[in-house]
Design an enzyme around this catalytic site. Structure first.
Site, PDB file in Angstrom:
ATOM      1  N   ASP A 191       6.479  -3.165 -12.855  1.00 49.76           N
ATOM      2  CA  ASP A 191       6.428  -2.983 -14.208  1.00 49.76           C
ATOM      3  C   ASP A 191       5.574  -1.754 -14.448  1.00 49.76           C
ATOM      4  O   ASP A 191       5.512  -1.040 -13.436  1.00 49.76           O
ATOM      5  CB  ASP A 191       5.709  -4.230 -14.887  1.00 49.76           C
TER       6      ASP A 191
ATOM      7  N   LYS B  75       2.819 -17.384   3.112  1.00 45.03           N
ATOM      8  CA  LYS B  75       3.559 -16.979   2.002  1.00 45.03           C
ATOM      9  C   LYS B  75       3.821 -17.775   0.870  1.00 45.03           C
ATOM     10  O   LYS B  75       4.636 -18.878   1.192  1.00 45.03           O
ATOM     11  CB  LYS B  75       4.747 -16.038   2.425  1.00 45.03           C
TER      12      LYS B  75
ATOM     13  N   THR C 133      16.360  -7.585   1.720  1.00 45.89           N
ATOM     14  CA  THR C 133      17.343  -8.063   2.749  1.00 45.89           C
ATOM     15  C   THR C 133      18.328  -8.641   2.514  1.00 45.89           C
ATOM     16  O   THR C 133      19.366  -8.794   3.262  1.00 45.89           O
ATOM     17  CB  THR C 133      16.516  -8.994   3.800  1.00 45.89           C
TER      18      THR C 133
ATOM     19  N   ASP D 117       3.516 -13.264  -2.653  1.00 44.36           N
ATOM     20  CA  ASP D 117       4.747 -12.423  -2.545  1.00 44.36           C
ATOM     21  C   ASP D 117       5.198 -12.415  -4.162  1.00 44.36           C
ATOM     22  O   ASP D 117       6.123 -13.341  -4.388  1.00 44.36           O
ATOM     23  CB  ASP D 117       5.731 -13.071  -1.781  1.00 44.36           C
TER      24      ASP D 117
ATOM     25  N   LYS E 150       6.036  -9.524  -5.952  1.00 38.05           N
ATOM     26  CA  LYS E 150       6.762  -8.531  -5.907  1.00 38.05           C
ATOM     27  C   LYS E 150       6.699  -7.933  -7.240  1.00 38.05           C
ATOM     28  O   LYS E 150       7.662  -7.873  -8.187  1.00 38.05           O
ATOM     29  CB  LYS E 150       8.237  -8.885  -5.660  1.00 38.05           C
TER      30      LYS E 150
ATOM     31  N   ARG F 275      13.050 -20.875   6.442  1.00 38.78           N
ATOM     32  CA  ARG F 275      13.720 -22.087   6.767  1.00 38.78           C
ATOM     33  C   ARG F 275      14.052 -22.549   8.345  1.00 38.78           C
ATOM     34  O   ARG F 275      14.353 -23.649   8.649  1.00 38.78           O
ATOM     35  CB  ARG F 275      15.471 -21.843   5.896  1.00 38.78           C
TER      36      ARG F 275
END
Length: 228
Positions: free
Chosen positions: A66, A33, A116, A61, A63, A208
């Site tokens: 519009d 990603k 999330t 990614d 997102k 992470r």
């Protein structure tokens, strides 16, 4: 070795660091990603260089959110990268999602439902009715009807979405915290890897807990063992 059902979240703006992170897990993870921060700093050429070097499946990614014409045009601009997944916000509506799907027919347009990082209190503040699960399910149904082929949701919404849209889509979930992880960072609706897979997720987005480990390959292997 079988590759993990993991999309490694390479959350950095530095191309050299991204190169090193991808290289560290290349024998265990083949979905990567790259997000908005990286793309805005480095552009499509940098993404293409990493793809050519490491031969991974790209989860781009961005997102997008519009008006349909703008999202369609933006999607067309990144279609040459041939991302396996390209994210748009499901809240952009049917016409917007359809415009993205039309302009990248070889890509699985991936609709993001409820982030999330949002709790029930956050949804109330925004003005959304219902629970994160009820909103995510309705957004997923709308998105798939409009042409999305994958859905991003928290692990807590997987079962509801899978029941509403059985076997038609890929479900991709961030908010994954392996055993022993310290805290949930900025994510509020989280679950462990094994539970997410059992609930029906196809891919787990993990950053992470792997990229922050002193031995990334070992951390990835531990997640593999945890999902078995």
């Amino acid at each position: 070795m079988k590759k993990l059902p993991v999309i490694l979240a390479v959350d950095t703006k530095d191309e050299l660091i991204a190169d090193q992170l991808i290289s560290s897990v290349s024998n265990k993870i083949d979905h990567i990603k790259l997000g908005l921060e990286f793309y805005l700093k480095n552009g499509a050429d940098s993404v293409a260089r990493l793809q050519q070097k490491h031969q991974f499946e790209l989860f781009l990614d961005l997102k997008l959110h519009d008006i349909p014409n703008t999202v369609g045009a933006a999607t067309a601009q990144v279609a040459s990268l041939k991302p396996k997944f390209l994210t748009v916000h499901a809240s952009g509506g049917s016409a917007m999602i359809q415009a993205a799907a039309t302009n990248a027919p070889e890509t699985d347009i991936t609709a993001v439902t409820i982030l999330t990082s949002l709790s029930q209190d956050d949804l109330n503040e925004i003005g959304y009715e219902g629970t994160p699960q009820s909103r995510a399910i309705e957004m997923a149904k709308l998105a798939v009807k409009a042409g999305a082929k994958a859905i991003v949701c928290s692990p807590l919404e997987i079962e509801g979405i899978r029941a509403a849209i059985p076997n038609e889509i890929s479900i991709i979930t961030p908010g994954i915290r392996p055993k022993g992880s310290a805290g949930s960072d900025d994510q509020k609706r989280v679950l462990d890897p094994k539970s997410a897979i059992q609930a029906g997720a196809n891919y787990l987005v993990i950053g992470r807990p792997i990229t922050g480990a002193s031995d990334m390959a070992a951390a990835a292997k531990a997640i593999f063992e945890e999902t078995r």
